[in-house]
Design a protein around this motif. Structure first.
Motif, PDB file in Angstrom:
ATOM      1  N   ALA A 209       0.837  -1.200   0.000  1.00  0.00           N
ATOM      2  CA  ALA A 209       0.000   0.000   0.000  1.00  0.00           C
ATOM      3  C   ALA A 209       0.873   1.251   0.000  1.00  0.00           C
ATOM      4  O   ALA A 209       0.545   2.248  -0.652  1.00  0.00           O
ATOM      5  CB  ALA A 209      -0.934  -0.005   1.208  1.00  0.00           C
ATOM      6  N   ILE A 215       0.413   8.330   0.693  1.00  0.00           N
ATOM      7  CA  ILE A 215      -0.465   9.241   1.440  1.00  0.00           C
ATOM      8  C   ILE A 215      -1.745   8.520   1.819  1.00  0.00           C
ATOM      9  O   ILE A 215      -2.197   8.593   2.969  1.00  0.00           O
ATOM     10  CB  ILE A 215      -0.746  10.503   0.599  1.00  0.00           C
ATOM     11  N   ALA A 216      -2.320   7.790   0.865  1.00  0.00           N
ATOM     12  CA  ALA A 216      -3.543   7.047   1.172  1.00  0.00           C
ATOM     13  C   ALA A 216      -3.261   5.994   2.239  1.00  0.00           C
ATOM     14  O   ALA A 216      -4.078   5.773   3.137  1.00  0.00           O
ATOM     15  CB  ALA A 216      -4.101   6.387  -0.083  1.00  0.00           C
ATOM     16  N   ALA A 217      -2.094   5.350   2.175  1.00  0.00           N
ATOM     17  CA  ALA A 217      -1.757   4.330   3.165  1.00  0.00           C
ATOM     18  C   ALA A 217      -1.711   4.944   4.556  1.00  0.00           C
ATOM     19  O   ALA A 217      -2.276   4.406   5.509  1.00  0.00           O
ATOM     20  CB  ALA A 217      -0.413   3.694   2.819  1.00  0.00           C
ATOM     21  N   GLU A 218      -1.053   6.091   4.642  1.00  0.00           N
ATOM     22  CA  GLU A 218      -0.875   6.749   5.926  1.00  0.00           C
ATOM     23  C   GLU A 218      -2.231   7.172   6.509  1.00  0.00           C
ATOM     24  O   GLU A 218      -2.499   6.996   7.690  1.00  0.00           O
ATOM     25  CB  GLU A 218      -0.010   7.983   5.665  1.00  0.00           C
ATOM     26  N   ILE A 219      -3.088   7.729   5.634  1.00  0.00           N
ATOM     27  CA  ILE A 219      -4.362   8.248   6.120  1.00  0.00           C
ATOM     28  C   ILE A 219      -5.356   7.120   6.351  1.00  0.00           C
ATOM     29  O   ILE A 219      -6.186   7.184   7.252  1.00  0.00           O
ATOM     30  CB  ILE A 219      -4.908   9.308   5.130  1.00  0.00           C
ATOM     31  N   MET A 220      -5.263   6.066   5.534  1.00  0.00           N
ATOM     32  CA  MET A 220      -6.197   4.962   5.719  1.00  0.00           C
ATOM     33  C   MET A 220      -5.575   3.856   6.560  1.00  0.00           C
ATOM     34  O   MET A 220      -5.512   2.706   6.140  1.00  0.00           O
ATOM     35  CB  MET A 220      -6.684   4.426   4.377  1.00  0.00           C
ATOM     36  N   VAL A 222      -2.615   2.660   7.777  1.00  0.00           N
ATOM     37  CA  VAL A 222      -1.331   1.946   7.833  1.00  0.00           C
ATOM     38  C   VAL A 222      -0.322   2.804   8.593  1.00  0.00           C
ATOM     39  O   VAL A 222      -0.134   3.981   8.263  1.00  0.00           O
ATOM     40  CB  VAL A 222      -0.790   1.643   6.423  1.00  0.00           C
TER      41      VAL A 222
ATOM     42  N   PRO B  72      -1.719  10.289  11.280  1.00  0.00           N
ATOM     43  CA  PRO B  72      -2.957   9.934  10.578  1.00  0.00           C
ATOM     44  C   PRO B  72      -3.472   8.536  10.902  1.00  0.00           C
ATOM     45  O   PRO B  72      -4.678   8.349  11.099  1.00  0.00           O
ATOM     46  CB  PRO B  72      -2.562  10.018   9.108  1.00  0.00           C
ATOM     47  N   PHE B  84     -10.974  10.541  -1.013  1.00  0.00           N
ATOM     48  CA  PHE B  84     -10.175  11.649  -1.542  1.00  0.00           C
ATOM     49  C   PHE B  84     -10.835  12.247  -2.770  1.00  0.00           C
ATOM     50  O   PHE B  84     -11.574  11.596  -3.495  1.00  0.00           O
ATOM     51  CB  PHE B  84      -8.779  11.156  -1.887  1.00  0.00           C
ATOM     52  N   TRP B  90      -5.394   1.833  -3.821  1.00  0.00           N
ATOM     53  CA  TRP B  90      -4.117   1.167  -4.124  1.00  0.00           C
ATOM     54  C   TRP B  90      -4.360   0.342  -5.382  1.00  0.00           C
ATOM     55  O   TRP B  90      -4.868  -0.783  -5.325  1.00  0.00           O
ATOM     56  CB  TRP B  90      -3.691   0.323  -2.938  1.00  0.00           C
ATOM     57  N   MET B  93      -3.529  -3.460  -6.346  1.00  0.00           N
ATOM     58  CA  MET B  93      -3.988  -4.539  -5.471  1.00  0.00           C
ATOM     59  C   MET B  93      -5.474  -4.774  -5.731  1.00  0.00           C
ATOM     60  O   MET B  93      -6.158  -3.901  -6.233  1.00  0.00           O
ATOM     61  CB  MET B  93      -3.780  -4.152  -4.016  1.00  0.00           C
ATOM     62  N   HIS B 104      -5.868  -2.112   8.697  1.00  0.00           N
ATOM     63  CA  HIS B 104      -4.507  -2.315   9.199  1.00  0.00           C
ATOM     64  C   HIS B 104      -4.335  -1.867  10.645  1.00  0.00           C
ATOM     65  O   HIS B 104      -3.692  -2.554  11.441  1.00  0.00           O
ATOM     66  CB  HIS B 104      -3.531  -1.562   8.299  1.00  0.00           C
TER      67      HIS B 104
END
Lengths: 336, 253
Positions: A209, A215-220, A222, B72, B84, B90, B93, B104
């Protein structure tokens, strides 16, 4: 249930394969040169698949993998020479040779652990640095490790470090079977197994991810910092284990073995196999190691032929042999 | 006490003040909209709430905890998820993996469990899968579980992104321009989806939107932002007739 049965079958296959090799080597069906190449293949499999965690799965660009290999190589070698060999600097053997078979895997793991901590040198800057800039940091870490070793005279400095031959001989004194081959086989299987389980768990997929959209990983949800530390430490730790094996297979190491050249070689294997494909890394490590040996008669020209192949690869098949697929993707019936 | 309470939030980037003294209370189960001309600071506010920016000054309380300054992922773990403006799935995937990874923060196992495949790992992994599949089924996306998002049409990608946000099991869902780039039948479906999610899940939604059909169709309260400041706050009817709002959108006569 079915899944664990499958894993079980892989293990039985690998064990059978290993026994065949060990049996063959023990009865000298293949000469010492071929044996050496077989061990290098195993070591290269560990190196390329562990680098694939960073360059393939996480999408960062690490070009200092040999640095971590060096840390593992030196830590393991120094420990073993200190414990099991009489040496000018470290004095007579501390323990009796009977301990070696038990303690050698442990020293490999300690070397891996040391390399994993060296991996923090890259992991922590990677929180705020990515892409080209992180690549430069990995390069710097490679040089830091190499120059540090060059300047520590106790472990031979630039002249290198030896004595591991005595350690390997001590193994043979306990029981005369091809121990180094056994350890290479065990740790190659171990590394591939660890990496596979890591990248196929939801936890490990967190690093994919990060590659896809950090950025999406961090916010969602992970924890990107924790995942980066895990990935870098796992990757460099396994490289350290490969380094320890490398040192004992060769019997002699010097800082010159762990330069950017070596890092590049590992990178070539990753890109040749395919980024984010574990089976690709394994296949290309086998292929590339054999190729290097076949081209040995060409001497220096080898380093024209191999980069040329790399250029052609990047032009005509930039995704590598496997792309990001695994072997089992080619057998649709086998998928669950 | 409201679910989300923002007090005197100010965000400066160098000399630019993106958000100025923004205060806002969001009670549970109310569906407010945040609107305003381009560059008004709407997305900046979402980015602050979900922890991507650290606010220059001001406090944010969510569910009885101060969250300003948390990372975050820690904020998502406390129960804020978002989508967003430009879809950020992602894309290499599968849709199913996208929904699994969104959980996660709540995995509850680590590297060691993953390697030895401990019973905790097996149990959690099964649950994570079940949650993801269940969500896909309720959102009618189960046929796409093994597709990659990039191969799906735009409207479906939006739907998957909302499903991913729901997979994080949030108490507050931030939707950043969910209707951007949609055609009118997709917008119709989106309005129904948002209303349906509100009814089905115990969840509070906060919406940024330009499309007035969506805003007027689902929002009960509208906050209008211009140059980082609130210029109007009220029901859709009062907002539509507010002279300052008309001025911000259409300019002075």
């Amino acid at each position: 249930m079915l899944h664990s049965l499958h894993t079980c079958r892989y293990w039985i296959l690998y064990a059978l394969f290993s026994f065949t090799i060990i049996f063959g080597v023990h009865h000298e069906w293949v000469n010492a040169y071929i044996q050496l190449i077989m061990m290098f293949i195993g070591i290269n499999i560990i190196l390329s698949s562990s680098l694939n965690i960073i360059n393939g799965y996480m999408g960062e660009f690490s070009c200092g993998h040999a640095g971590f290999m060096a840390v593992g190589a030196y830590v393991t070698s120094v420990l073993n020479v200190w414990l099991f060999a009489s040496d000018r600097v470290f004095g007579p053997a501390v323990l009796s040779g009977n301990w070696i078979l038990l303690l050698f895997p442990l020293t490999l793991l300690i070397g891996g652990l040391a390399a994993a901590f060296a991996g923090l040198l890259v992991a922590i800057p990677s929180f705020n640095t990515r892409g080209d800039y992180l690549a430069i940091i990995t390069l710097a870490v490679n040089y830091i490790v190499k120059s540090s070793i060059e300047n520590i005279q106790t472990i031979g400095g630039a002249r290198g470090f030896m004595g591991m031959r005595k350690v390997v001989n001590a193994m043979g004194d306990v029981w005369d079977i091809p121990w180094m081959m056994i350890f290479v086989l065990i740790f190659t299987g171990f590394s591939v197994w660890v990496i596979w389980r890591f990248v196929s768990s939801t936890y490990g997929k967190g690093i994919i991810a990060i590659r896809e959209d950090e950025i999406a990983a961090e916010i969602m949800s992970v924890n990107t910092q924790q995942m980066k530390i895990t990935a870098f430490m796992l990757s460099s730790g396994l490289a350290g284990i490969a380094g320890g094996l490398f040192a004992h297979v060769l019997g002699y190491i010097n800082p010159g073995s762990f330069t950017i050249m070596k890092s590049t070689e590992i990178m070539v294997m990753v890109y040749l196999g395919g980024m984010g494909s574990l089976s690709g890394s394994v296949i290309s490590a086998v292929f590339f190691t054999i190729l290097l040996e076949l081209l040995r008669p060409l001497q220096v020209i080898k380093w024209v032929v191999i980069p040329l192949m790399l250029i052609l690869l990047m032009m005509f098949r930039p995704e590598g042999i496997m792309g990001n697929r695994e072997i089992r993707d080619f057998f649709p019936g086998k998928r669950k | 006490m409201p679910l989300l309470q923002i007090n005197n939030l100010t965000q400066r980037f160098g000399g630019l003040t993106a958000v100025q003294d923004f205060s806002f209370d969001l009670p549970k189960r109310v569906l407010p909209g945040l609107i305003g001309p381009n560059g008004a600071g709407k997305t900046t506010i979402f980015n602050i709430v979900c922890g991507f920016y650290q606010p220059t000054t001001g406090t944010i309380d969510f569910d009885h905890h101060a969250i300003a300054g948390l990372r975050p992922n820690a904020i998502t773990a406390r129960g804020i998820a978002r989508t967003f403006q430009n879809i950020r799935l992602w894309s290499e995937m599968t849709v199913l993996d996208n929904l699994c990874i969104a959980q996660h923060a709540k995995l509850g196992y680590g590297l060691w469990d993953a390697i030895i495949q401990s019973s905790k790992f097996k149990y959690r992994e099964k649950q994570v899968h079940k949650t993801a599949m269940h969500l896909l089924e309720t959102l009618n996306l189960q046929d796409y579980a093994n597709e990659k998002p990039k191969s799906l049409p735009y409207g479906l990608q939006r739907r998957v992104e909302i499903a991913r946000a729901l997979a994080a099991q949030p108490k507050l869902l931030l939707l950043d321009e969910p209707a951007a780039g949609m055609n009118s039948s997709e917008v119709e479906q989106l309005i129904q989806l948002i209303q349906w999610i509100r009814k089905t899940f115990d969840i509070t939604i906060w919406l940024i939107e330009h499309d007035m059909r969506v805003v007027m169709g689902v929002c009960e309260r509208i906050v209008v932002l211009d140059f980082g400041e609130i210029i109007a706050d009220g029901t859709p009817e009062t907002i539509q007739n507010d002279p300052r709002v008309i001025k911000a959108y259409l300019g002075e006569q």
